[in-house]
Design an enzyme around this catalytic site. Sequence first.
Site, PDB file in Angstrom:
ATOM      1  N   GLY A 110     -21.931  34.473  21.196  1.00 59.56           N
ATOM      2  CA  GLY A 110     -22.745  35.541  20.263  1.00 59.56           C
ATOM      3  C   GLY A 110     -22.899  35.443  18.844  1.00 59.56           C
ATOM      4  N   LYS A 111     -23.525  36.083  18.281  1.00 56.95           N
ATOM      5  CA  LYS A 111     -23.635  36.002  16.838  1.00 56.95           C
ATOM      6  C   LYS A 111     -24.113  37.327  16.499  1.00 56.95           C
ATOM      7  CE  LYS A 111     -22.398  32.980  13.673  1.00 56.95           C
ATOM      8  NZ  LYS A 111     -21.357  31.903  13.727  1.00 56.95           N
ATOM      9  N   GLY A 112     -23.796  37.624  15.070  1.00 54.53           N
ATOM     10  CA  GLY A 112     -24.381  38.909  14.470  1.00 54.53           C
ATOM     11  C   GLY A 112     -24.485  38.797  12.999  1.00 54.53           C
ATOM     12  N   ASP A 151     -17.685  35.448   9.366  1.00 52.39           N
ATOM     13  CA  ASP A 151     -18.459  34.332   9.189  1.00 52.39           C
ATOM     14  C   ASP A 151     -19.023  34.348   7.887  1.00 52.39           C
ATOM     15  OD1 ASP A 151     -20.279  32.454  11.405  1.00 52.39           O
ATOM     16  OD2 ASP A 151     -21.437  33.007   9.438  1.00 52.39           O
TER      17      ASP A 151
END
Length: 423
Positions: A110-112, A151
């Site tokens: 996942g990434k956001g 991040d």
Amino acid sequence: MSVTRRTATNVLLDTALKNFYGAAEEMRLSEDLIAILGNSERRLEVSVPVEMDDGSIHVFKGYRVQHSTAIGPAKGGIRFHPDVDVDECEALAMLMTWKCSLAGIPYGGGKGGISCNPQVMSPKEKERMSRAFAARIAPIVGTWKDVPAPDVNTGGQEMVWFMDTISKMHGQVEPGIFTGKPISYWGSKGRTAATGYGVATCGLELLKVVGKDPKDIRVAIQGFGNVGQYTALTMEEAGAKVVAISNTRGVYYSPKGIDIKKALAYIEEHPRERLEGFTCDGCEKIDDIVSLDCDMFFPCALEGVVNAKNADQVKAKWIVEGANGPVTPEGDEILDKRGIIVVPDFLANSGGVIGSYFEWAQDLSGYFWPEDEYNKRLMHIMKGNFKLVWDYAQSKKIKMRRAAFMAAIQRVADVVRLRGVFL
Ligand code: NAD
């Protein structure tokens, strides 16, 4: 079923898709599996209204993409940056699926992020934005659903704001939903050094399989931040001679070897100067580290530093990618033709995500490990993963990057096949 291949205007997503399709076709993955894994399970866009310090309301855009939860909860960072968009998040989410799969940890990808400029925001504005974002993504994140991490421009403080917001919404402490938390609040010892320690472990394993003693090896390290420092320290402790380190201030070179502990002490004493003013026996400042005469090169700073323009000037025999994407595809091809071995980023720097997994595991059990236990387990996993990719590459006569991709995709595909179409 024959599948139309997706393309994207976003370069990062287009590259991620091309890399996936290329590897999947070479593996002769079924068209059904290519169709499933070539798409993301969920692309969420949220609006994030924030009261700014001057009393005005600004509505930011935020995203969370879950590429795959076939193996386990989605895992991947949340970044705060003006360039964040849903396609970029999808590309990075897809890469996280392969990275976690290769690492052998029970996560998907996942990434956001939020499209914003944190440099011009006050701490209070950032706090309100972080809490509003956490509330917006709350329905899809969770200890067993999706576990975000820091991040670009986010760290321990943001993770605490996220966790605290969701804990309040649930009426109970929720340590397992976010990793990268401070040690004082459900974080883990060992995490700070984990990525660099893992990068160096890959370098040392590579030396083992090519039959070299670290004591005979000259090492150059680009980037002397979190990853570069612990890579340098671990290589030095293994007996290698670190002949060059670099940061935005320049390249510090000594053919006699740089005392890394001394360089770290200098940084601690002069935090604002970085390495400006640092000297050592035989030390001089030079212009370029990529073309430096050394045996093993660790790019641990930026993407794209070895490329079509300079790959033919690389003198190192081995490159271990500490940063994400430091070698471009064109550069990679040139290095491959010249017989230079590259340990790819998503194997070499996976110590970070493996460390996140350790934090999550400790949070779930409520029992925290001593640092040496953490390091022992990390080294064991990194060595096993290096061997897996090395052996796969040797058996198929392909480069390590392609082997890593194929091994990672295979594991996800096997689980999708086992579980069936309706995941
Ligand atoms: P950092 O900000 O701590 O350090 C980056 C270092 O690179 C600094 O010393 C900076 O001065 C140097 N640098 C920047 N531009 C440079 C240039 N042009 N030439 C030479 N040096 C330059 O960052 P970090 O956490 O060490 O991350 C480095 C890379 O590793 C990034 O690509 C990051 O995405 C990747 N990575 C980090 C982790 C982690 O756990 N920290 C995990 C996986 C991947």
